[in-house]
Design a protein around this motif. Structure first.
Motif, short mmCIF file in Angstrom:
data_model
loop_
_atom_site.label_atom_id
_atom_site.label_comp_id
_atom_site.label_asym_id
_atom_site.label_seq_id
_atom_site.Cartn_x
_atom_site.Cartn_y
_atom_site.Cartn_z
N PRO A 126 -4.71 0.73 -0.68
CA PRO A 126 -5.37 1.17 0.51
C PRO A 126 -5.80 2.60 0.28
CG PRO A 126 -3.36 0.20 1.36
CD PRO A 126 -3.08 0.38 -0.13
N TYR A 127 -6.95 2.95 0.84
CA TYR A 127 -7.41 4.32 0.81
C TYR A 127 -6.51 5.27 1.60
CZ TYR A 127 -11.83 2.47 -1.06
OH TYR A 127 -12.84 2.14 -1.75
N ILE A 128 -6.29 6.39 1.05
CA ILE A 128 -5.63 7.69 2.17
C ILE A 128 -6.39 7.69 3.24
CG2 ILE A 128 -4.58 9.88 2.14
CD1 ILE A 128 -3.69 9.62 -0.68
N PRO A 129 -5.86 7.60 4.55
CA PRO A 129 -6.89 8.11 5.75
C PRO A 129 -7.50 9.37 5.57
CG PRO A 129 -4.85 6.94 6.23
CD PRO A 129 -4.66 7.30 5.02
N VAL A 130 -8.72 9.60 5.79
CA VAL A 130 -9.48 10.94 5.86
C VAL A 130 -9.22 11.25 7.23
CG1 VAL A 130 -11.01 10.34 3.94
CG2 VAL A 130 -11.66 9.98 6.32
N GLN A 171 1.89 5.81 -1.69
CA GLN A 171 0.79 6.23 -2.66
C GLN A 171 1.45 7.11 -3.75
OE1 GLN A 171 -2.24 5.63 -2.88
NE2 GLN A 171 -2.80 4.87 -0.99
N ASP A 205 -4.80 -1.46 -6.54
CA ASP A 205 -6.06 -1.03 -5.97
C ASP A 205 -5.35 -0.94 -4.50
OD1 ASP A 205 -8.42 -0.97 -4.72
OD2 ASP A 205 -8.63 -3.16 -4.60
N ARG A 213 -10.45 -7.07 2.53
CA ARG A 213 -9.46 -6.45 3.16
C ARG A 213 -8.78 -7.68 3.86
NH1 ARG A 213 -12.13 -2.68 7.12
NH2 ARG A 213 -12.24 -4.48 8.01
N ARG A 252 1.82 6.18 -7.48
CA ARG A 252 1.12 7.24 -8.60
C ARG A 252 2.24 7.26 -9.98
NH1 ARG A 252 1.85 12.58 -6.55
NH2 ARG A 252 3.86 12.05 -7.17
N ASN A 263 -7.49 4.86 9.73
CA ASN A 263 -6.36 4.41 9.37
C ASN A 263 -6.17 3.24 8.37
OD1 ASN A 263 -3.44 3.98 8.65
ND2 ASN A 263 -2.74 4.29 10.80
N PHE A 264 -6.38 3.17 7.18
CA PHE A 264 -6.67 2.09 6.34
C PHE A 264 -4.99 1.59 5.65
CE2 PHE A 264 -10.78 3.92 6.31
CZ PHE A 264 -11.42 2.72 6.95
N THR A 265 -3.98 2.02 6.12
CA THR A 265 -2.87 1.83 5.37
C THR A 265 -1.95 0.78 6.05
OG1 THR A 265 -1.73 3.56 7.01
CG2 THR A 265 -2.73 4.10 4.87
#
Length: 130
Positions: free
Chosen positions: A98-102, A121, A96, A37, A125, A107-109
């Motif tokens: 970043p994950y969508i924050p849960v 995202q 690859d 990262r 897609r 906040n991984f954006t």
């Protein structure tokens, strides 16, 4: 100077492609959960994992290198919209994002200068489905 800090000091600009690849492999193996990262400046910001031993088998690296060379594999590190312009039917393309924050604190954006949120995202897609 630590191997991890060379992107902060500018020393990485003196690294050859081979040295950069070796650094990437080492930090990927040494980092927490094998994570790679970067922050908005493109600097690795993964904490070291709690490994007793870092296993980077030379034989595997040599085999992988040989495979990539023999099959004319191109690994690109650029914006996906640029990278896919040369993709042809039958090519393997790996995205690859970043994950969508849960939740609000995960906040991984923000690991790119412009962020990569839900709108990006959805655009990715839609691009992948074309």
């Amino acid at each position: 100077m630590s191997i991890r800090s060379v992107d902060r000091t500018g020393e990485i600009l003196r690294y050859s492609n081979v040295q950069r690849a070796a650094r990437f492999i080492y930090l990927n193996k040494a980092g927490y959960n094998g994570l790679w990262r970067v922050n908005s400046k493109g600097q690795n910001n993964v904490p070291y994992g709690s490994h007793k031993k870092i296993n980077v088998p030379e034989k595997v690296i040599i085999q992988d290198s040989k495979y990539l060379k023999e099959n004319n594999v191109k690994i690109l590190n650029q914006n996906y919209t640029e990278a896919i312009t040369s993709a042809k039917e039958g090519d393997f393309v790996y995205f690859d994002p970043p994950y969508i924050p849960v939740n609000q604190t995960a906040n991984f954006t923000n690991y790119t200068p412009n962020g990569f949120g839900l709108v990006q995202q959805k655009i990715l897609r839609d691009t992948a489905l074309q």
